[in-house]
Design a protein around this motif. Structure first.
Motif, PDB file in Angstrom:
ATOM      1  N   ALA A   1      74.251  34.899   5.439  1.00  0.00           N
ATOM      2  CA  ALA A   1      72.269  34.410   6.067  1.00  0.00           C
ATOM      3  C   ALA A   1      72.037  35.119   7.560  1.00  0.00           C
ATOM      4  CB  ALA A   1      73.042  32.868   6.773  1.00  0.00           C
ATOM      5  N   ILE A   2      72.885  35.700   7.897  1.00  0.00           N
ATOM      6  CA  ILE A   2      72.174  37.203   9.595  1.00  0.00           C
ATOM      7  C   ILE A   2      72.070  38.337   7.891  1.00  0.00           C
ATOM      8  CG2 ILE A   2      73.088  38.618  10.901  1.00  0.00           C
ATOM      9  CD1 ILE A   2      75.154  35.702  11.493  1.00  0.00           C
ATOM     10  N   ALA A   3      72.428  38.726   7.146  1.00  0.00           N
ATOM     11  CA  ALA A   3      72.044  39.807   6.404  1.00  0.00           C
ATOM     12  C   ALA A   3      71.009  39.437   5.813  1.00  0.00           C
ATOM     13  CB  ALA A   3      72.988  40.279   5.477  1.00  0.00           C
ATOM     14  N   THR A   4      70.919  38.233   5.267  1.00  0.00           N
ATOM     15  CA  THR A   4      69.564  38.200   4.780  1.00  0.00           C
ATOM     16  C   THR A   4      68.133  37.696   5.429  1.00  0.00           C
ATOM     17  OG1 THR A   4      70.387  36.332   3.058  1.00  0.00           O
ATOM     18  CG2 THR A   4      68.581  36.189   3.384  1.00  0.00           C
ATOM     19  N   MET A   5      68.700  37.201   6.610  1.00  0.00           N
ATOM     20  CA  MET A   5      67.235  37.227   8.140  1.00  0.00           C
ATOM     21  C   MET A   5      66.998  38.644   8.388  1.00  0.00           C
ATOM     22  SD  MET A   5      67.040  34.059   7.775  1.00  0.00           S
ATOM     23  CE  MET A   5      65.502  34.403   9.542  1.00  0.00           C
ATOM     24  N   ALA A   6      68.255  39.016   8.982  1.00  0.00           N
ATOM     25  CA  ALA A   6      67.692  40.618   9.087  1.00  0.00           C
ATOM     26  C   ALA A   6      66.920  41.085   7.720  1.00  0.00           C
ATOM     27  CB  ALA A   6      68.565  41.219   9.119  1.00  0.00           C
ATOM     28  N   ALA A   7      66.690  41.179   6.182  1.00  0.00           N
ATOM     29  CA  ALA A   7      66.228  41.808   5.529  1.00  0.00           C
ATOM     30  C   ALA A   7      64.962  40.653   5.146  1.00  0.00           C
ATOM     31  CB  ALA A   7      67.187  41.858   4.071  1.00  0.00           C
ATOM     32  N   VAL A   8      64.972  39.992   5.645  1.00  0.00           N
ATOM     33  CA  VAL A   8      63.257  39.130   5.465  1.00  0.00           C
ATOM     34  C   VAL A   8      62.928  39.632   6.744  1.00  0.00           C
ATOM     35  CG1 VAL A   8      62.599  37.073   5.630  1.00  0.00           C
ATOM     36  CG2 VAL A   8      64.181  37.050   4.469  1.00  0.00           C
ATOM     37  N   GLY A   9      63.375  39.684   8.211  1.00  0.00           N
ATOM     38  CA  GLY A   9      62.896  40.350   8.821  1.00  0.00           C
ATOM     39  C   GLY A   9      61.917  41.543   9.156  1.00  0.00           C
ATOM     40  N   PHE A  10      63.566  42.739   8.479  1.00  0.00           N
ATOM     41  CA  PHE A  10      62.636  44.114   7.566  1.00  0.00           C
ATOM     42  C   PHE A  10      61.451  43.812   7.023  1.00  0.00           C
ATOM     43  CE2 PHE A  10      63.640  48.495   6.035  1.00  0.00           C
ATOM     44  CZ  PHE A  10      62.968  49.612   6.198  1.00  0.00           C
ATOM     45  N   ALA A  11      61.631  43.134   5.762  1.00  0.00           N
ATOM     46  CA  ALA A  11      60.479  42.930   4.691  1.00  0.00           C
ATOM     47  C   ALA A  11      58.993  42.547   5.313  1.00  0.00           C
ATOM     48  CB  ALA A  11      60.923  41.864   3.779  1.00  0.00           C
ATOM     49  N   GLY A  12      59.058  42.015   6.146  1.00  0.00           N
ATOM     50  CA  GLY A  12      58.079  41.212   7.176  1.00  0.00           C
ATOM     51  C   GLY A  12      57.151  42.356   7.982  1.00  0.00           C
ATOM     52  N   LEU A  13      58.820  42.893   8.612  1.00  0.00           N
ATOM     53  CA  LEU A  13      58.192  43.997   9.737  1.00  0.00           C
ATOM     54  C   LEU A  13      56.795  45.255   8.446  1.00  0.00           C
ATOM     55  CD1 LEU A  13      58.140  45.784  11.929  1.00  0.00           C
ATOM     56  CD2 LEU A  13      60.109  46.698  11.389  1.00  0.00           C
ATOM     57  N   LEU A  14      57.780  45.148   7.235  1.00  0.00           N
ATOM     58  CA  LEU A  14      56.896  46.355   6.100  1.00  0.00           C
ATOM     59  C   LEU A  14      55.650  45.970   6.260  1.00  0.00           C
ATOM     60  CD1 LEU A  14      59.819  47.662   3.965  1.00  0.00           C
ATOM     61  CD2 LEU A  14      58.643  48.904   5.756  1.00  0.00           C
ATOM     62  N   VAL A  15      55.337  44.615   5.477  1.00  0.00           N
ATOM     63  CA  VAL A  15      54.651  44.072   5.178  1.00  0.00           C
ATOM     64  C   VAL A  15      53.457  44.506   6.224  1.00  0.00           C
ATOM     65  CG1 VAL A  15      53.093  42.076   4.544  1.00  0.00           C
ATOM     66  CG2 VAL A  15      55.389  42.352   3.288  1.00  0.00           C
ATOM     67  N   VAL A  16      54.386  44.010   7.329  1.00  0.00           N
ATOM     68  CA  VAL A  16      52.709  44.521   8.142  1.00  0.00           C
ATOM     69  C   VAL A  16      51.857  45.889   8.442  1.00  0.00           C
ATOM     70  CG1 VAL A  16      52.369  44.332  10.956  1.00  0.00           C
ATOM     71  CG2 VAL A  16      53.437  42.259  10.069  1.00  0.00           C
ATOM     72  N   ILE A  17      53.165  46.909   8.475  1.00  0.00           N
ATOM     73  CA  ILE A  17      53.099  47.845   8.536  1.00  0.00           C
ATOM     74  C   ILE A  17      51.852  48.509   7.310  1.00  0.00           C
ATOM     75  CG2 ILE A  17      53.812  50.464   8.767  1.00  0.00           C
ATOM     76  CD1 ILE A  17      56.227  49.137  10.539  1.00  0.00           C
ATOM     77  N   LEU A  18      52.697  48.169   6.297  1.00  0.00           N
ATOM     78  CA  LEU A  18      51.558  48.269   4.839  1.00  0.00           C
ATOM     79  C   LEU A  18      50.404  47.953   4.844  1.00  0.00           C
ATOM     80  CD1 LEU A  18      54.626  49.177   2.653  1.00  0.00           C
ATOM     81  CD2 LEU A  18      53.833  50.491   3.557  1.00  0.00           C
ATOM     82  N   ARG A  19      50.200  46.878   5.750  1.00  0.00           N
ATOM     83  CA  ARG A  19      48.253  46.265   5.362  1.00  0.00           C
ATOM     84  C   ARG A  19      47.973  47.313   6.314  1.00  0.00           C
ATOM     85  NH1 ARG A  19      48.669  39.644   5.462  1.00  0.00           N
ATOM     86  NH2 ARG A  19      49.187  39.509   3.400  1.00  0.00           N
ATOM     87  N   SER A  20      48.312  47.969   7.498  1.00  0.00           N
ATOM     88  CA  SER A  20      47.000  48.298   8.168  1.00  0.00           C
ATOM     89  C   SER A  20      46.679  49.786   7.306  1.00  0.00           C
ATOM     90  CB  SER A  20      48.144  49.211   9.375  1.00  0.00           C
ATOM     91  OG  SER A  20      48.620  50.489   9.017  1.00  0.00           O
ATOM     92  N   ASN A  21      45.002  49.913   7.656  1.00  0.00           N
ATOM     93  CA  ASN A  21      44.204  50.654   7.253  1.00  0.00           C
ATOM     94  C   ASN A  21      44.924  52.515   7.207  1.00  0.00           C
ATOM     95  OD1 ASN A  21      42.793  49.115   5.496  1.00  0.00           O
ATOM     96  ND2 ASN A  21      41.376  49.002   7.489  1.00  0.00           N
TER      97      ASN A  21
END
Length: 58
Positions: free
Chosen positions: A22-42
């Motif tokens: 559960a902890i590893a899954t939550m860390a992966a979800v947080g990292f994926a969310g961070l990547l989405v935010v970064i990759l959305r920037s122009n």
């Protein structure tokens, strides 16, 4: 008897693997969310497109 029962309960790791997953899954979800935010920037999108264009033009 009560002390032995208490020690057995403390040594029992039932559910520990599930909690670790559960902890590893939550860390992966947080990292994926961070990547989405970064990759959305122009700026980042432009940098990635430039890298791909340079790689394909070689």
């Amino acid at each position: 008897m009560a002390v032995r029962n208490w020690r057995t309960r403390l040594a029992d790791e039932e559910g520990a693997a599930t909690a670790e997953y559960a902890i590893a899954t939550m860390a992966a979800v947080g990292f994926a969310g961070l990547l989405v935010v970064i990759l959305r920037s122009n700026e980042v999108r432009g940098l990635l497109l430039d890298i791909i264009r340079n790689a394909l033009s070689v």
